[in-house]
Design an enzyme around this catalytic site. Structure first.
Site, PDB file in Angstrom:
ATOM      1  N   ASP A  77       0.854  -1.200   0.000  1.00 29.74           N
ATOM      2  CA  ASP A  77       0.000   0.000   0.000  1.00 29.74           C
ATOM      3  C   ASP A  77       0.887   1.247   0.000  1.00 29.74           C
ATOM      4  O   ASP A  77       2.104   1.165   0.212  1.00 29.74           O
ATOM      5  CB  ASP A  77      -0.892  -0.049   1.255  1.00 29.74           C
ATOM      6  CG  ASP A  77      -1.941   1.053   1.253  1.00 29.74           C
ATOM      7  OD1 ASP A  77      -2.256   1.575   0.171  1.00 29.74           O
ATOM      8  OD2 ASP A  77      -2.434   1.387   2.349  1.00 29.74           O
TER       9      ASP A  77
ATOM     10  N   GLU B 235       2.652   5.035  -4.011  1.00 28.10           N
ATOM     11  CA  GLU B 235       2.675   5.980  -5.162  1.00 28.10           C
ATOM     12  C   GLU B 235       4.010   6.714  -5.265  1.00 28.10           C
ATOM     13  O   GLU B 235       4.381   7.039  -6.396  1.00 28.10           O
ATOM     14  CB  GLU B 235       1.518   6.972  -5.023  1.00 28.10           C
ATOM     15  CG  GLU B 235       0.143   6.350  -5.197  1.00 28.10           C
ATOM     16  CD  GLU B 235      -0.259   5.438  -4.052  1.00 28.10           C
ATOM     17  OE1 GLU B 235       0.125   5.747  -2.912  1.00 28.10           O
ATOM     18  OE2 GLU B 235      -0.916   4.425  -4.295  1.00 28.10           O
TER      19      GLU B 235
ATOM     20  N   ASP C  53      -8.777   3.757  -2.312  1.00 28.96           N
ATOM     21  CA  ASP C  53      -9.772   4.203  -1.328  1.00 28.96           C
ATOM     22  C   ASP C  53     -11.027   4.768  -1.980  1.00 28.96           C
ATOM     23  O   ASP C  53     -11.166   5.971  -2.176  1.00 28.96           O
ATOM     24  CB  ASP C  53      -9.138   5.251  -0.404  1.00 28.96           C
ATOM     25  CG  ASP C  53      -8.028   4.639   0.438  1.00 28.96           C
ATOM     26  OD1 ASP C  53      -7.906   3.398   0.434  1.00 28.96           O
ATOM     27  OD2 ASP C  53      -7.296   5.392   1.073  1.00 28.96           O
TER      28      ASP C  53
HETATM   29  C1  GLC Z   1      -4.668   3.386   2.795  1.00 27.16           C
HETATM   30  C2  GLC Z   1      -5.170   2.182   2.018  1.00 27.16           C
HETATM   31  C3  GLC Z   1      -6.242   1.483   2.818  1.00 27.16           C
HETATM   32  C4  GLC Z   1      -5.692   1.102   4.178  1.00 27.16           C
HETATM   33  C5  GLC Z   1      -5.172   2.341   4.900  1.00 27.16           C
HETATM   34  C6  GLC Z   1      -4.481   1.993   6.227  1.00 27.16           C
HETATM   35  O1  GLC Z   1      -5.665   4.343   2.896  1.00 27.16           O
HETATM   36  O2  GLC Z   1      -5.614   2.515   0.749  1.00 27.16           O
HETATM   37  O3  GLC Z   1      -6.686   0.347   2.133  1.00 27.16           O
HETATM   38  O4  GLC Z   1      -6.692   0.509   4.944  1.00 27.16           O
HETATM   39  O5  GLC Z   1      -4.225   3.012   4.088  1.00 27.16           O
HETATM   40  O6  GLC Z   1      -3.408   1.156   6.041  1.00 27.16           O
END
Ligand code: GLC
Length: 789
Positions: A444, A447, A518
């Site tokens: 995650d 980017e 998200d």
């Molecule tokens: C980011 C991710 C989400 C995750 C959050 C906490 O917003 O896109 O899926 O739950 O981080 O790690």
């Protein structure tokens, strides 16, 4: 510092075109600034080797293929050296394939295409019959709308999003529009299936606002600079292989042309021609790679939530699935399992025995996947930080200090995945998790996302030898992290790695699945999830899904029911939501919601062998798992803009309800006989029908004459799959055929021939015969049963 020319990992996404007899089959221009290479008869590579001579500052006369964007004052009129060099090269090297005609037009042909270039480098690509397919635009370009600084400030103060000068391009290509184009692809961009009339930016962006529609949301998490153009009599794709910030104006500024620009880097793009959309995807994925066969269990249901904060909570979650008779194969652990959000650590207070937990769950048929972010906490004594600092593994400021920003752990540093040494180091850390029974890794924030403003463009990634700037690395950062994770997991687990990533570039499909980031628990996001997943599939990323139920804000029982229905064939099948939003596991609402949810989980599990067959097909051809109707009904214009239906393979059609309160919806059924999955009613296609769809019904239709392999009902996917196969046969008068793939569903032994391909044939009297097209896997089915409808 050199930022040009850098071709990131040539072998990574281009190796296949350099393999074997495809090598430079028709290289008609060599040693010149512009090189056109026929990679195959239908794929051309257009590459400017020495782009510096085309740069805006040099102001050459380039009005077509390469258009100087700004400054726009007088360009020198004399012929440039490159023009001359180009002609020389053409006449000198081209032999019988190329010629120079009287109008100084240079032409050559492959077995499928005629290519011509004029002395201003305008490229025209025609079919062998001479019909123009794709031509550089030679007319006048629209002036960009200009606002004063004051106007921009005023608009921003009022809360408007103003994109002013954000997308400055150093060069662009401009192609004529003939008026019959429909555009697909471009990865995860917002909006509808057809991208005509919109403009987009490729710059991997973490933006949690409720993104719904361009023009406000030009960029999202992924940069996949590839699109498919469907025209009345032809299909072609363009892969613009440049990972700096790029922009795609798909007929937004003008109805006469579309244009693609880049902030920096090389002009390097591929024109990919085909008879069908499938041909173009096949050839695009031949260049960039395909998603390898996944482990079988990854096709099951995944439950996630940011906020599962203790071993006990995860155990109870699993028990809830079991006690409620709900199929489930995977539980995801978000950042809460880590010690202070430090990657590759576990909070021993909250998860005192992660190995014990994974073993207990695996005995119940459920696996664990853990999140890993790139941001590494600044903390002396923490092994990742200490090792990274000591070995210079982190990105740096231009002055050579380690660059810091803020992510979940607070002050954080960013691993330099452009270095193979760093990738190996990062990948080897997966052992810490694999040894505790973790079955996959979710990447995650890659980017990379950062909370104290974006990483400046001049942050330096030292790499193995040549340092790169952030502006050059940004769009491949997530891709390289996924590669590191894939290779690490392959090494440490010996299994087919299961990786999920949020940020991607073309080719990420080789290493990872992806989710759309998200989203929100809003109906517009449910609606948008269909074109978004379909366009990702057409962009070479087949193993994708959205957060079912919506990530941010609070879902409702009705929205959750409709979302699980709409996603029941989504390749990645995961419910996930944010910490501060309402819980959305299937039992959190009423009895009806739980029952509906269960019905669709069970339906999904019955179809796993069909989905796995589609993954096998994808690994051979790049064909996505879920497909827009246009992929199989290309001659029917009614489906070109079908945003709210999809096909699973070529024989299941799903028409989800995506409007609150709707209990009926129009469904377009393309030509042929379609069988209503629920009632078994047979309906003649080629028309719209009005379909009843009460809350428990997601309209699903099967094409008559289809054989579909299914399993008996299971709540967990065993390695190697079920022992019994049920062939659902939707009868027709004609004989039916189907090839079914089977292997152990876990490791790479299929690469050594350990797999079976069954060939099923049903004759017009309904008799089944089975033969083996390939037999290399010992565990044949105990029984194959036919169930005719
Ligand atoms: C980011 C991710 C989400 C995750 C959050 C906490 O917003 O896109 O899926 O739950 O981080 O790690």
């Amino acid at each position: 510092m050199s930022t040009f020319p850098w071709k990131y990992e040539l072998s990574d996404h281009s190796c296949s075109i350099y393999a074997g007899d495809l090598l430079n089959k028709y290289t008609n221009v060599s040693g010149t600034p512009l090189q056109i290479e026929a990679v195959t008869d239908t794929t051309l590579r257009i590459h400017a080797r020495t782009l510096e001579s085309f740069a805006v500052e040099q102001r050459p006369k380039l009005t077509g293929t390469l258009t100087a964007v700004s400054p726009s004052d007088d360009l020198p009129q004399e012929k440039t050296a490159c023009d001359a060099a180009l002609r020389t090269a053409f006449t000198g090297t081209a032999s019988s394939d190329a010629s120079q005609n009287n109008q100084s037009l240079l032409t050559f042909a492959t077995k499928a295409l005629q290519i011509s270039l004029d002395d201003e480098l305008h490229l025209q690509i025609c079919s062998l019959g001479g019909t123009p397919l794709c031509s550089d635009y030679t007319g006048k370009l629209q002036e960009a709308e200009s606002l004063t600084e004051e106007e921009i400030e005023q608009m921003r103060e009022e809360g408007h999003v103003v994109h002013a000068g954000d997308d400055a391009c150093r060069f662009q290509i401009t192609k004529s529009l003939y008026g019959d184009e429909v555009f697909y692809g471009l990865g995860d961009k917002t909006g509808f299936l057809n991208k005509m009339g919109y403009d987009y930016t490729m710059w991997n962006t973490d933006n949690p606002d409720p993104h719904v529609e361009n023009p406000t949301f030009k960029a999202l998490y992924k940069s996949i600079p590839f699109f498919i153009t469907l025209r009345k009599d032809c299909v072609y794709g363009i892969f613009f292989d440049n990972h700096y910030k790029t922009s795609f104006d798909m007929g937004y500024s003008s109805t006469d042309y579309y244009s693609i620009g880049a902030a920096d880097g090389e002009l390097d793009y591929y024109f990919i021609y085909g008879d069908t959309i499938a041909d173009v995807i096949k050839n695009y994925t031949a260049l960039t790679g395909r998603c390898p066969l996944p482990q079988l269990w990854t096709l099951g249901y995944h439950q996630s939530r940011w906020g599962y904060s203790s071993q006990q909570e995860v155990l109870e979650l699993a028990e809830n699935f079991i006690n409620n008779d709900l199929p489930c194969d995977v539980i995801h652990m978000d950042i809460d399992y880590m010690d202070n959000y430090k990657v590759f650590t576990v909070d021993k207070n909250k998860f005192p025995d992660l190995s014990g937990l994974s073993n207990t769950l695996q005995d119940k048929g459920i696996r664990l996947v853990t999140i890993i972010d790139p941001g590494t906490k600044v903390e002396k004594g923490y092994h990742m930080y200490d090792e990274g600092v000591c070995n210079h593994y982190f990105a740096q400021t231009p002055e050579g200090d380690i660059y810091e920003n803020v992510v979940w752990p607070g002050d954080s540093v960013f691993p330099d995945y452009t270095s193979s040494t760093v990738r190996n180091w990062w990948g080897s850390q997966t052992k810490l998790l694999v040894d505790q029974g973790i079955s996959g890794i979710w990447n995650d924030m890659n980017e990379p996302a950062s909370f104290r403003g974006p990483l400046p463009e001049n942050v330096v990634f030292p790499g193995d030898d040549i340092p790169r700037l952030h502006k050059e690395v940004h769009n491949v950062y997530g891709h390289l992290m996924a590669k590191a994770t894939y290779e690490g997991l392959k090494e440490t687990s010996g299994k087919r790695p299961f990786v999920i990533t949020r940020a991607c570039y073309s080719g990420s499909q080789k290493y990872s699945t992806a989710w759309t980031g998200d989203n929100q628990s809003i109906w517009t996001h449910l609606k948008m999830s269909i074109p978004q997943l379909l366009n990702l599939g057409m962009s070479g990323m087949p193993f994708v899904g959205t957060d079912i139920g919506g990530f941010g804000s609070n879902t409702t029982p009705e929205l959750l029911c409709r979302w699980i229905q709409a996603s029941c064939f989504a390749p990645l099948f995961r419910n996930h939501c944010a910490k501060f939003s309402r819980c959305q596991e299937p039992w959190q609402f009423d009895r009806q919601t739980l029952d509906i949810y269960r019905t669709y989980l069970k339906l999904r599990y019955r179809f796993i062998p069909y989905l796995y067959d589609l993954f096998y097909e994808e690994s051979q051809t790049g064909m996505p798992i879920i497909r827009p109707l246009v992929m199989h009904y290309q001659n029917d214009p009614e489906v070109y803009e079908c945003n709210d239906e999809y096909l699973v393979g070529d024989r299941i059609l799903v028409a989800p309800v995506t409007d609150q309160g709707a209990h009926v919806r129009p469904v377009y059924l393309p030509e042929g006989i379609w069988v209503d999955y629920w009632t078994k009613e047979r309906i003649e296609g080629g028309k719209y029908i009005l379909q009843d769809a009460p809350l428990d019904i997601c309209p699903i239709y099967i094409k008559a004459g289809s054989i579909i392999p299914t399993w008996p009902q299971l709540n967990h996917i065993p390695d190697g799959g079920a022992k019994e196969l049920i062939l659902e046969y939707y009868t027709s008068d004609a004989p039916a055929e189907y090839c079914h793939y089977q292997d152990n569903g876990t490791d790479f032994s299929y690469e050594n021939g350990e797999y079976n391909i069954y060939h099923f044939h049903i004759d017009s009297d309904g008799h089944l015969t089975t033969s083996m097209d390939h037999q290399g896997y010992d565990h044949l089915y105990d029984a194959v049963r036919l169930s005719a409808h």
